[in-house]
Design a protein around this motif. Structure first.
Motif, PDB file in Angstrom:
ATOM      1  N   LEU A  91       0.826  -1.204   0.000  1.00  0.00           N
ATOM      2  CA  LEU A  91       0.000   0.000   0.000  1.00  0.00           C
ATOM      3  C   LEU A  91       0.867   1.263   0.000  1.00  0.00           C
ATOM      4  O   LEU A  91       2.083   1.202   0.147  1.00  0.00           O
ATOM      5  CB  LEU A  91      -0.923  -0.004   1.217  1.00  0.00           C
ATOM      6  N   GLY A  92       0.216   2.385  -0.181  1.00  0.00           N
ATOM      7  CA  GLY A  92       0.940   3.659  -0.210  1.00  0.00           C
ATOM      8  C   GLY A  92       1.803   3.813  -1.444  1.00  0.00           C
ATOM      9  O   GLY A  92       2.738   4.619  -1.451  1.00  0.00           O
ATOM     10  N   GLU A  93       1.476   3.050  -2.477  1.00  0.00           N
ATOM     11  CA  GLU A  93       2.316   3.091  -3.682  1.00  0.00           C
ATOM     12  C   GLU A  93       1.842   4.196  -4.627  1.00  0.00           C
ATOM     13  O   GLU A  93       1.266   3.962  -5.683  1.00  0.00           O
ATOM     14  CB  GLU A  93       2.312   1.723  -4.364  1.00  0.00           C
ATOM     15  N   GLY A  94       2.083   5.410  -4.195  1.00  0.00           N
ATOM     16  CA  GLY A  94       1.785   6.586  -4.995  1.00  0.00           C
ATOM     17  C   GLY A  94       2.912   7.590  -4.820  1.00  0.00           C
ATOM     18  O   GLY A  94       3.908   7.326  -4.151  1.00  0.00           O
ATOM     19  N   PHE A  95       2.742   8.749  -5.432  1.00  0.00           N
ATOM     20  CA  PHE A  95       3.738   9.808  -5.273  1.00  0.00           C
ATOM     21  C   PHE A  95       3.082  11.117  -5.682  1.00  0.00           C
ATOM     22  O   PHE A  95       2.630  11.261  -6.820  1.00  0.00           O
ATOM     23  CB  PHE A  95       4.971   9.537  -6.132  1.00  0.00           C
ATOM     24  N   GLY A  96       2.993  12.057  -4.714  1.00  0.00           N
ATOM     25  CA  GLY A  96       2.323  13.312  -5.010  1.00  0.00           C
ATOM     26  C   GLY A  96       0.858  13.074  -5.320  1.00  0.00           C
ATOM     27  O   GLY A  96       0.144  12.419  -4.560  1.00  0.00           O
ATOM     28  N   ARG A  97       0.405  13.560  -6.478  1.00  0.00           N
ATOM     29  CA  ARG A  97      -1.004  13.431  -6.852  1.00  0.00           C
ATOM     30  C   ARG A  97      -1.321  12.073  -7.482  1.00  0.00           C
ATOM     31  O   ARG A  97      -2.487  11.740  -7.693  1.00  0.00           O
ATOM     32  CB  ARG A  97      -1.375  14.546  -7.840  1.00  0.00           C
ATOM     33  N   TRP A  98      -0.286  11.297  -7.791  1.00  0.00           N
ATOM     34  CA  TRP A  98      -0.483  10.008  -8.449  1.00  0.00           C
ATOM     35  C   TRP A  98      -0.655   8.907  -7.409  1.00  0.00           C
ATOM     36  O   TRP A  98       0.124   8.803  -6.464  1.00  0.00           O
ATOM     37  CB  TRP A  98       0.727   9.688  -9.330  1.00  0.00           C
ATOM     38  N   ARG A  99      -1.711   8.077  -7.578  1.00  0.00           N
ATOM     39  CA  ARG A  99      -1.948   6.958  -6.666  1.00  0.00           C
ATOM     40  C   ARG A  99      -2.169   5.683  -7.465  1.00  0.00           C
ATOM     41  O   ARG A  99      -2.951   5.670  -8.424  1.00  0.00           O
ATOM     42  CB  ARG A  99      -3.173   7.213  -5.785  1.00  0.00           C
ATOM     43  N   LEU A 100      -1.495   4.625  -7.049  1.00  0.00           N
ATOM     44  CA  LEU A 100      -1.626   3.336  -7.723  1.00  0.00           C
ATOM     45  C   LEU A 100      -2.579   2.404  -6.979  1.00  0.00           C
ATOM     46  O   LEU A 100      -3.350   1.674  -7.597  1.00  0.00           O
ATOM     47  CB  LEU A 100      -0.237   2.678  -7.852  1.00  0.00           C
ATOM     48  N   THR A 101      -2.515   2.415  -5.652  1.00  0.00           N
ATOM     49  CA  THR A 101      -3.283   1.450  -4.860  1.00  0.00           C
ATOM     50  C   THR A 101      -4.483   2.112  -4.187  1.00  0.00           C
ATOM     51  O   THR A 101      -4.436   3.282  -3.811  1.00  0.00           O
ATOM     52  CB  THR A 101      -2.381   0.824  -3.774  1.00  0.00           C
ATOM     53  N   ASP A 102      -5.563   1.358  -4.050  1.00  0.00           N
ATOM     54  CA  ASP A 102      -6.772   1.829  -3.373  1.00  0.00           C
ATOM     55  C   ASP A 102      -6.606   1.526  -1.882  1.00  0.00           C
ATOM     56  O   ASP A 102      -7.180   0.569  -1.355  1.00  0.00           O
ATOM     57  CB  ASP A 102      -8.002   1.121  -3.943  1.00  0.00           C
ATOM     58  N   ASP A 103      -5.826   2.364  -1.232  1.00  0.00           N
ATOM     59  CA  ASP A 103      -5.421   2.084   0.146  1.00  0.00           C
ATOM     60  C   ASP A 103      -6.595   1.963   1.106  1.00  0.00           C
ATOM     61  O   ASP A 103      -6.651   1.033   1.916  1.00  0.00           O
ATOM     62  CB  ASP A 103      -4.466   3.180   0.638  1.00  0.00           C
ATOM     63  N   GLU A 104      -7.521   2.888   1.036  1.00  0.00           N
ATOM     64  CA  GLU A 104      -8.606   2.903   2.018  1.00  0.00           C
ATOM     65  C   GLU A 104      -9.457   1.639   1.953  1.00  0.00           C
ATOM     66  O   GLU A 104      -9.773   1.036   2.979  1.00  0.00           O
ATOM     67  CB  GLU A 104      -9.480   4.139   1.820  1.00  0.00           C
ATOM     68  N   ARG A 105      -9.814   1.200   0.752  1.00  0.00           N
ATOM     69  CA  ARG A 105     -10.670   0.013   0.642  1.00  0.00           C
ATOM     70  C   ARG A 105      -9.889  -1.269   0.932  1.00  0.00           C
ATOM     71  O   ARG A 105     -10.429  -2.198   1.538  1.00  0.00           O
ATOM     72  CB  ARG A 105     -11.312  -0.041  -0.735  1.00  0.00           C
ATOM     73  N   LEU A 106      -8.627  -1.326   0.546  1.00  0.00           N
ATOM     74  CA  LEU A 106      -7.835  -2.519   0.848  1.00  0.00           C
ATOM     75  C   LEU A 106      -7.611  -2.658   2.349  1.00  0.00           C
ATOM     76  O   LEU A 106      -7.558  -3.770   2.882  1.00  0.00           O
ATOM     77  CB  LEU A 106      -6.490  -2.465   0.119  1.00  0.00           C
ATOM     78  N   LEU A 107      -7.504  -1.541   3.046  1.00  0.00           N
ATOM     79  CA  LEU A 107      -7.297  -1.593   4.489  1.00  0.00           C
ATOM     80  C   LEU A 107      -8.526  -2.085   5.242  1.00  0.00           C
ATOM     81  O   LEU A 107      -8.447  -2.371   6.435  1.00  0.00           O
ATOM     82  CB  LEU A 107      -6.878  -0.217   5.014  1.00  0.00           C
ATOM     83  N   SER A 108      -9.643  -2.214   4.560  1.00  0.00           N
ATOM     84  CA  SER A 108     -10.829  -2.797   5.189  1.00  0.00           C
ATOM     85  C   SER A 108     -10.835  -4.312   5.050  1.00  0.00           C
ATOM     86  O   SER A 108     -11.720  -4.977   5.599  1.00  0.00           O
ATOM     87  CB  SER A 108     -12.102  -2.219   4.551  1.00  0.00           C
TER      88      SER A 108
END
Length: 252
Positions: A10-27
């Motif tokens: 998770l947290g695989e983004g940088f600045g405005r770019w996001r690769l992973t859906d962190d919030e939903r995966l953390l559920s």
């Protein structure tokens, strides 16, 4: 049956770019491998993911890598051992600041990408990773591939070791991962991924690419957050495990 942990990158983004859906995966997952800025991630992303993980009771792990933002940490690199050890400790320390601020802590360490594959067999690089973990916190568990040099050396250094398996990656007959550059390295069919997760959790084995059954006993299952449909896949895997009577809980 032994309880099983579900971890995801998770947290695989940088600045405005996001690769992973962190919030939903953390559920869904019980452990979060958080990018520490070397292959992905930045200070704001690390802070956000740590806060979300802490709110949900998900364990926070430092996913350390080679310094390779452009290549997403998946390019082979030769880093001097002393430098690599310092960079591993640096990444753990950076994440620890945000984990503690969120009321949690870094609970384990897992290498990423090219570094993960390298330390399966390369003793020098594996020892450097272990040295970096010890420098940061001599009590941190190390998550890695069963039979790897990394886990062997971590155990000798007194670090707790945790073996993991991959429901969505192809295996060789030797129990190692098929390199991503090869066709079929990533398993994307949801039914196959769920079936493989059940085999790994209940029987400690998985079908290699050749069709041979390979023993892979692990305490944690990894589901990649950058796989298409990752959230739905993770939910299906967890639901199938629980329906089969497998207790899903964090190892740390």
């Amino acid at each position: 049956m032994t309880p099983i942990d579900l971890n995801a990158d998770l947290g695989e983004g940088f600045g405005r770019w996001r690769l992973t859906d962190d919030e939903r995966l953390l559920s869904v997952v019980t452990s979060a491998n958080v990018a520490c800025g070397f292959h992905a991630g930045d200070a704001a992303t690390m802070r956000r993911v740590c806060e979300l993980a802490a709110e949900r009771g998900v364990r926070i792990g430092a996913q350390v890598s080679y310094r390779d933002l452009a290549g997403f940490g998946r390019r082979a690199m030769d880093v001097p051992p002393g430098e690599l050890a310092a960079e591993v400790a640096y990444q753990i320390g950076a994440l620890e600041v945000f984990a503690r601020a969120a009321g949690s802590r870094v609970a384990y360490v897992k290498p990423h990408g090219a570094l993960y594959n390298r330390v399966v067999r390369d003793e020098e690089q594996a020892r450097a990773v272990v040295d970096g973990v010890v420098l940061a916190d001599a009590g941190l568990p190390v998550l890695g591939l069963p039979g790897s040099r990394l886990l062997e050396l971590a155990g000798k250094a007194g670090l707790p070791v945790v073996e993991e398996a991959f429901a969505d990656r192809a295996y060789t007959d030797e129990g190692t991962l098929v390199p991503r550059r090869e066709e079929g390295a990533v398993v994307t069919d949801p039914e196959r991924v769920v079936s493989r997760a059940l085999d790994l959790a209940r029987r400690g084995e998985v079908a290699a690419r050749s069709g041979r059954r390979v023993g892979v006993r692990a305490r944690s299952l990894c589901l990649h957050g950058d796989t298409p449909g990752a959230v739905d896949l993770a939910r299906r895997v967890r639901a199938a495990l629980e329906a089969a009577g497998v207790r899903v809980e964090a190892f740390a």
